[in-house]
Design an enzyme around this catalytic site. Structure first.
Site, PDB file in Angstrom:
ATOM      1  CB  THR A   1      -0.870  -0.042   1.280  1.00  0.00           C
ATOM      2  OG1 THR A   1      -1.835  -1.056   1.112  1.00  0.00           O
ATOM      3  CG2 THR A   1      -1.547   1.265   1.588  1.00  0.00           C
TER       4      THR A   1
ATOM      5  NE  ARG B   1      -9.188  -7.364   3.110  1.00  0.00           N
ATOM      6  CZ  ARG B   1      -8.196  -6.486   3.179  1.00  0.00           C
ATOM      7  NH1 ARG B   1      -7.956  -5.679   2.170  1.00  0.00           N
ATOM      8  NH2 ARG B   1      -7.433  -6.420   4.249  1.00  0.00           N
TER       9      ARG B   1
ATOM     10  N   GLY C   1     -10.335  -3.414   2.947  1.00  0.00           N
ATOM     11  CA  GLY C   1      -9.457  -3.323   4.120  1.00  0.00           C
ATOM     12  C   GLY C   1      -9.597  -2.000   4.848  1.00  0.00           C
TER      13      GLY C   1
ATOM     14  N   GLY D   1      -5.174  -5.234   7.208  1.00  0.00           N
ATOM     15  CA  GLY D   1      -6.280  -4.299   7.346  1.00  0.00           C
ATOM     16  C   GLY D   1      -7.345  -4.684   8.346  1.00  0.00           C
TER      17      GLY D   1
HETATM   18  N1  ASP Z   1      -3.774  -2.341   4.606  1.00  0.00           N
HETATM   19  C1  ASP Z   1      -4.022  -2.895   3.314  1.00  0.00           C
HETATM   20  C2  ASP Z   1      -5.288  -3.703   3.342  1.00  0.00           C
HETATM   21  O1  ASP Z   1      -5.519  -4.406   4.309  1.00  0.00           O
HETATM   22  C3  ASP Z   1      -2.918  -3.745   2.818  1.00  0.00           C
HETATM   23  C4  ASP Z   1      -1.586  -3.065   2.773  1.00  0.00           C
HETATM   24  O2  ASP Z   1      -1.255  -2.250   3.636  1.00  0.00           O
HETATM   25  O3  ASP Z   1      -0.836  -3.334   1.821  1.00  0.00           O
HETATM   26  O4  ASP Z   1      -6.020  -3.675   2.384  1.00  0.00           O
END
Ligand code: ASP
Length: 351
Positions: A215, A243, A245, A270
């Protein structure tokens, strides 16, 4: 006399009502992340290590230019995230991970610390820059959070650039998905329509590891003392059932508040970051007097205590930056007015 008094009264009322906290001119400040996770020395080749650092540095440079030219914190957040969304190294925009059925669904959020206006989108498949869709939701709709087809229609009506879903395709994310589904005994979908032929795209970056969260996020303070935060992601590889996050959930992956003196962007597992309301909680801590680094550390300890892995970046109204993670690495960087650009990857590196 009466006019003079009225002018003073008006000025006082405006000053008191202003959501921007009065402070000395500290200059602008910017911090970014490109995801946390199991990123160990030796897990990246020297070329890959250098490629990540160059990308982070280039993104910082873009943000520094915006802020140096008097741009707002929101403008800097959007511009830098656009750069990172276009960069195939990160799990946002081009280079995002795939869902279990072989699609790419983007989530993003942005927040203005001065007004606490916010905008978020989830499940976008064609908008080139999900962060700009989030900003359009904030500025041009009466809503905060739009999802799926409706969000896509809104983004199109706003005149935002659309691309074919294959634009976001990268070979390494696809291979990562196939490996993951095979390991989990789930059906492997057909290679997406429009994707380049197998082997045609060089895999510059290391293969996908699901314990790596790519992310991207940005926190910024502009010369006017305004804070802003933004985050953009493809979510988790192999995600199913629509889904979503923490990233687009205001207060979980993204939050900014000048009143509480913080702007926050998170990366990690997430589901845990939502349950710990990580970003809002960091601001609660700074609002209660903690410095940004202590607030970040305490929050990562808290989310870790329920099983969450990842990191946060935090910006204060004085331009101070906090980085915290409970993983072995987080792609990150920062720069402040008149200072050098600094980038780091591993947890034990100076940042
Ligand atoms: N926080 C993000 C999610 O759960 C994933 C990530 O940080 O890469 O969608």
């Amino acid at each position: 006399m009466k006019t003079w008094l009225a002018a003073v009264a008006t000025a006082l009322t405006v000053a008191l009502a202003s959501p921007v906290l009065a402070q000395d001119n500290v200059g602008w400040s910017l911090a970014i992340h490109g995801g946390a996770g199991v990123i160990e020395r030796g897990s990246l080749t020297p070329e890959q290590d250098a490629a990540y650092r160059a990308s982070l540095d280039g993104a910082l440079q873009v943000g520094a230019e915006v802020l140096d030219n008097g741009g707002s914190a929101l403008d800097a957040v959007e511009a830098v995230i656009q750069v990172l969304e276009d960069d195939p190294l990160f799990n946002a925009g081009r280079g995002a991970v795939f869902t279990a059925d072989g699609r790419i669904e983007h989530d993003a959020a942005i927040m203005d610390g001065t007004t606490r206006d916010a905008g978020a989108v989830a499940g976008l498949t064609r908008t080139r820059h999900p962060i700009s869709a989030a900003r359009a939701v904030m500025e041009n709709s009466p809503h905060v959070f739009l999802i799926g087809q409706g969000a896509e229609t809104f983004a199109r009506d706003q005149g935002l650039e659309e691309v074919e879903p294959a634009f976001f395709f990268t070979e390494r994310r696809w291979r990562g998905l196939v490996r993951q589904l095979e390991r989990e005994g789930l059906p492997v979908p057909a290679r997406p329509a429009g994707a380049p032929a197998e082997g045609a795209m060089a895999a510059v970056a290391p293969p996908l590891d699901e314990r790596k969260f790519g992310t991207v996020g940005v926190v910024a303070l502009d010369r006017e003392g305004r804070l802003a935060a933004g985050t953009s992601t493809g979510g988790m590889s192999g995600k199913r059932w629509g889904r979503v996050g923490d990233v687009p959930v205001i207060g979980a992956g993204t939050y900014a508040s000048n009143v509480e003196g913080c702007a926050v962007s998170a990366t990690g597992s997430g589901e845990y970051f939502i349950r710990a309301t990580v970003a809002r909680d960091v601001c609660h801590r700074t609002g209660a007097g903690a410095d940004v680094q202590s607030a970040a550390d305490a929050e990562i300890e808290d989310v870790g205590s329920i099983g969450g892995d990842g990191g946060v970046i935090v910006m204060g109204t004085d331009g101070s930056v906090g980085f915290a993670m409970n993983t072995s690495g987080m792609y990150r960087g920062r720069v402040a007015e008149g200072g050098n650009r600094l980038v780091a990857i591993y947890a034990d590196e100076d940042d």
